[in-house]
Scaffold this motif. Structure first.
Motif, PDB file in Angstrom:
ATOM      1  N   ILE A 144       0.854  -1.183   0.000  1.00 38.22           N
ATOM      2  CA  ILE A 144       0.000   0.000   0.000  1.00 38.22           C
ATOM      3  C   ILE A 144       0.891   1.234   0.000  1.00 38.22           C
ATOM      4  N   LEU A 145       0.903   1.935  -1.130  1.00 36.98           N
ATOM      5  CA  LEU A 145       1.735   3.135  -1.247  1.00 36.98           C
ATOM      6  C   LEU A 145       1.142   4.298  -0.472  1.00 36.98           C
ATOM      7  N   LYS A 146      -0.175   4.421  -0.488  1.00 37.74           N
ATOM      8  CA  LYS A 146      -0.827   5.515   0.231  1.00 37.74           C
ATOM      9  C   LYS A 146      -2.305   5.219   0.410  1.00 37.74           C
ATOM     10  N   ARG A 147      -2.835   5.659   1.536  1.00 36.92           N
ATOM     11  CA  ARG A 147      -4.290   5.595   1.764  1.00 36.92           C
ATOM     12  C   ARG A 147      -4.827   7.019   1.672  1.00 36.92           C
ATOM     13  N   LYS A 148      -5.880   7.201   0.892  1.00 33.53           N
ATOM     14  CA  LYS A 148      -6.440   8.534   0.695  1.00 33.53           C
ATOM     15  C   LYS A 148      -7.900   8.578   1.152  1.00 33.53           C
ATOM     16  N   ASN A 149      -8.288   9.751   1.639  1.00 35.86           N
ATOM     17  CA  ASN A 149      -9.641   9.964   2.144  1.00 35.86           C
ATOM     18  C   ASN A 149     -10.231  11.213   1.493  1.00 35.86           C
ATOM     19  N   SER A 150     -11.503  11.464   1.758  1.00 32.62           N
ATOM     20  CA  SER A 150     -12.154  12.685   1.277  1.00 32.62           C
ATOM     21  C   SER A 150     -11.453  13.908   1.876  1.00 32.62           C
ATOM     22  N   PRO A 151     -11.145  14.939   1.094  1.00 32.07           N
ATOM     23  CA  PRO A 151     -11.481  15.167  -0.315  1.00 32.07           C
ATOM     24  C   PRO A 151     -10.255  15.050  -1.224  1.00 32.07           C
ATOM     25  N   ASP A 152      -9.419  14.015  -0.988  1.00 33.57           N
ATOM     26  CA  ASP A 152      -8.181  13.860  -1.763  1.00 33.57           C
ATOM     27  C   ASP A 152      -8.465  13.607  -3.245  1.00 33.57           C
ATOM     28  N   LEU A 153      -7.491  13.994  -4.071  1.00 37.16           N
ATOM     29  CA  LEU A 153      -7.521  13.658  -5.490  1.00 37.16           C
ATOM     30  C   LEU A 153      -6.872  12.292  -5.683  1.00 37.16           C
ATOM     31  N   ILE A 154      -7.315  11.565  -6.705  1.00 35.61           N
ATOM     32  CA  ILE A 154      -6.697  10.272  -7.006  1.00 35.61           C
ATOM     33  C   ILE A 154      -6.370  10.191  -8.502  1.00 35.61           C
ATOM     34  N   ALA A 155      -5.204   9.617  -8.772  1.00 35.41           N
ATOM     35  CA  ALA A 155      -4.724   9.335 -10.133  1.00 35.41           C
ATOM     36  C   ALA A 155      -4.379  10.581 -10.935  1.00 35.41           C
ATOM     37  N   GLU A 156      -4.316  11.743 -10.285  1.00 35.19           N
ATOM     38  CA  GLU A 156      -4.033  12.968 -11.046  1.00 35.19           C
ATOM     39  C   GLU A 156      -2.634  12.988 -11.673  1.00 35.19           C
ATOM     40  N   PRO A 157      -1.581  12.370 -11.039  1.00 30.59           N
ATOM     41  CA  PRO A 157      -0.267  12.417 -11.696  1.00 30.59           C
ATOM     42  C   PRO A 157      -0.191  11.583 -12.984  1.00 30.59           C
ATOM     43  N   SER A 158      -1.160  10.691 -13.183  1.00 31.40           N
ATOM     44  CA  SER A 158      -1.109   9.773 -14.326  1.00 31.40           C
ATOM     45  C   SER A 158      -1.639  10.372 -15.621  1.00 31.40           C
ATOM     46  N   LEU A 159      -2.444  11.424 -15.513  1.00 30.95           N
ATOM     47  CA  LEU A 159      -3.213  11.885 -16.669  1.00 30.95           C
ATOM     48  C   LEU A 159      -2.362  12.333 -17.847  1.00 30.95           C
ATOM     49  N   PHE A 160      -1.269  13.030 -17.565  1.00 34.46           N
ATOM     50  CA  PHE A 160      -0.493  13.624 -18.652  1.00 34.46           C
ATOM     51  C   PHE A 160       0.904  13.017 -18.754  1.00 34.46           C
ATOM     52  N   SER A 161       1.027  11.789 -18.291  1.00 32.96           N
ATOM     53  CA  SER A 161       2.281  11.050 -18.402  1.00 32.96           C
ATOM     54  C   SER A 161       2.410  10.443 -19.800  1.00 32.96           C
ATOM     55  N   LYS A 162       3.660  10.167 -20.211  1.00 28.47           N
ATOM     56  CA  LYS A 162       3.876   9.485 -21.483  1.00 28.47           C
ATOM     57  C   LYS A 162       3.353   8.056 -21.438  1.00 28.47           C
ATOM     58  N   SER A 163       3.338   7.473 -20.252  1.00 31.85           N
ATOM     59  CA  SER A 163       2.773   6.135 -20.097  1.00 31.85           C
ATOM     60  C   SER A 163       1.262   6.209 -20.305  1.00 31.85           C
ATOM     61  N   LYS A 164       0.722   5.268 -21.038  1.00 31.80           N
ATOM     62  CA  LYS A 164      -0.704   5.308 -21.367  1.00 31.80           C
ATOM     63  C   LYS A 164      -1.580   4.748 -20.254  1.00 31.80           C
ATOM     64  N   TYR A 165      -0.964   4.044 -19.292  1.00 27.90           N
ATOM     65  CA  TYR A 165      -1.753   3.320 -18.303  1.00 27.90           C
ATOM     66  C   TYR A 165      -1.457   3.809 -16.884  1.00 27.90           C
ATOM     67  N   TYR A 166      -2.400   3.526 -15.979  1.00 26.70           N
ATOM     68  CA  TYR A 166      -2.184   3.874 -14.583  1.00 26.70           C
ATOM     69  C   TYR A 166      -1.021   3.046 -14.032  1.00 26.70           C
ATOM     70  N   PRO A 167      -0.117   3.642 -13.259  1.00 24.36           N
ATOM     71  CA  PRO A 167       1.046   2.909 -12.755  1.00 24.36           C
ATOM     72  C   PRO A 167       0.722   1.984 -11.584  1.00 24.36           C
ATOM     73  N   SER A 168      -0.403   2.234 -10.911  1.00 21.99           N
ATOM     74  CA  SER A 168      -0.762   1.471  -9.712  1.00 21.99           C
ATOM     75  C   SER A 168      -2.250   1.144  -9.730  1.00 21.99           C
ATOM     76  N   THR A 169      -2.626   0.275  -8.815  1.00 20.77           N
ATOM     77  CA  THR A 169      -4.037  -0.052  -8.638  1.00 20.77           C
ATOM     78  C   THR A 169      -4.634   0.869  -7.585  1.00 20.77           C
ATOM     79  N   VAL A 170      -5.804   1.408  -7.869  1.00 17.29           N
ATOM     80  CA  VAL A 170      -6.540   2.205  -6.892  1.00 17.29           C
ATOM     81  C   VAL A 170      -7.755   1.386  -6.478  1.00 17.29           C
ATOM     82  N   ALA A 171      -7.760   0.946  -5.215  1.00 19.52           N
ATOM     83  CA  ALA A 171      -8.825   0.070  -4.722  1.00 19.52           C
ATOM     84  C   ALA A 171      -9.527   0.713  -3.530  1.00 19.52           C
ATOM     85  N   VAL A 172     -10.793   0.387  -3.362  1.00 22.18           N
ATOM     86  CA  VAL A 172     -11.583   0.971  -2.276  1.00 22.18           C
ATOM     87  C   VAL A 172     -11.250   0.284  -0.960  1.00 22.18           C
TER      88      VAL A 172
END
Length: 225
Positions: A73-101
C-alpha cells in the motif's frame, strides 16, 4: 447537490473557490459521480490513464504489486483527496498502480479532456492541479525512500525524522492508526510496536496511541545516518 460542492471546496483542485464558483465551473463540463463498494477496483494498470477522481466520501488505497507478488500500500487517501491525477499527462498510457476501495466510497470522476477544459476556463484550477501533482510526487518519493531501507527501525526513524522536519516539532501526531502506519512502511503491526518499544526503552522516544515525542533527536538521527 450542495454536499457535492462543499466536498469539492475542500479539495485541492477547487481550493480557494466559492460554492457558487464551483457550481458554475461544473456546469461547463461533463463529470460523473460513482459509488464503489469495499475492495472494488477504481483504476488498474490495465486501464488507460484518462480519468482522475476526487474522493467525496470513504477512503481508497493506492496499491503496488511487488516482484514477489506481495501487495504494497503506497498511500491511503480519504475525502477530499484527489486520485490518479499524476497519471493523466504522463507518457505512459496506463495507470502505474491499482486504486482500490478501502472503505465504501463515492468518487467524482473527471476525464482529462474535461479537466483541460477547466484549465482554459480558470487558470487557478490549473495551478491547483499542478501543485497537487507536485505534492503527490514528493510524498511518493518519501515513501519509496522509506521502503528502500533495510531494517524496520530505520523505516520508523526515517518516517519520524521526516515528520519532525515538516512540523518543526518533536511531538508528532500520527496522521493515521498504527495499523495504517505499519502498512505504510510495509511491516507487520507487531514488528512496528516492538521497535517502538525498543526506541522508548532506549530513551529516544515516548509514545501513546496517537502521538510520538522525540526525546533524543541526535540518537534518532544516528540510527539513520
Amino acid at each position: 447537490m450542495n454536499k457535492l460542492f462543499i466536498s469539492l471546496q475542500n479539495s485541492n483542485l477547487f481550493k480557494g473557490k466559492s460554492l457558487n464558483e464551483i457550481k458554475t465551473l461544473l456546469s461547463k463540463i461533463i463529470y460523473n459521480v460513482q459509488s464503489y463498494k469495499e475492495n472494488e477496483i477504481i483504476f488498474s494498470p490495465h486501464q488507460l490513464a484518462d480519468t482522475m477522481g476526487i474522493i467525496l466520501s470513504g477512503s481508497i488505497d493506492i496499491e503496488q504489486l511487488s516482484p514477489s507478488g506481495k501487495i504494497i500500500i503506497l498511500k491511503r487517501k480519504n475525502s477530499p483527496d484527489l486520485i490518479a491525477e499524476p497519471s493523466l499527462f504522463s507518457k505512459s498510457k496506463y495507470y502505474p498502480s491499482t486504486v482500490a476501495v478501502y472503505k465504501s466510497a463515492k468518487i467524482l470522476l473527471i476525464h482529462k479532456n474535461q479537466l483541460l477544459k477547466l484549465f482554459l476556463i480558470d487558470n487557478d484550477i490549473m495551478l491547483n492541479f499542478l501543485e497537487s501533482v507536485s505534492d503527490s510526487m514528493l510524498i511518493l518519493k518519501h515513501k519509496i525512500s522509506i521502503l528502500s531501507l533495510n531494517s524496520i527501525q530505520e523505516r520508523i526513524v526515517a518516517f519520524l525524522i521526516h515528520a519532525y522536519k515538516n512540523t518543526n516539532s518533536t511531538v508528532i501526531t500520527l496522521p493515521f492508526s498504527k495499523k495504517a502506519w505499519a502498512e505504510y512502511i510495509n511491516v507487520s503491526r507487531t514488528s512496528l510496536s516492538r521497535e517502538l518499544r525498543n526506541l522508548e526503552i532506549e530513551g529516544i522516544i515516548s509514545f501513546d496511541r496517537h502521538t510520538i515525542e522525540i526525546k533524543d533527536l541526535e540518537k534518532l538521527e544516528e540510527i539513520l545516518f
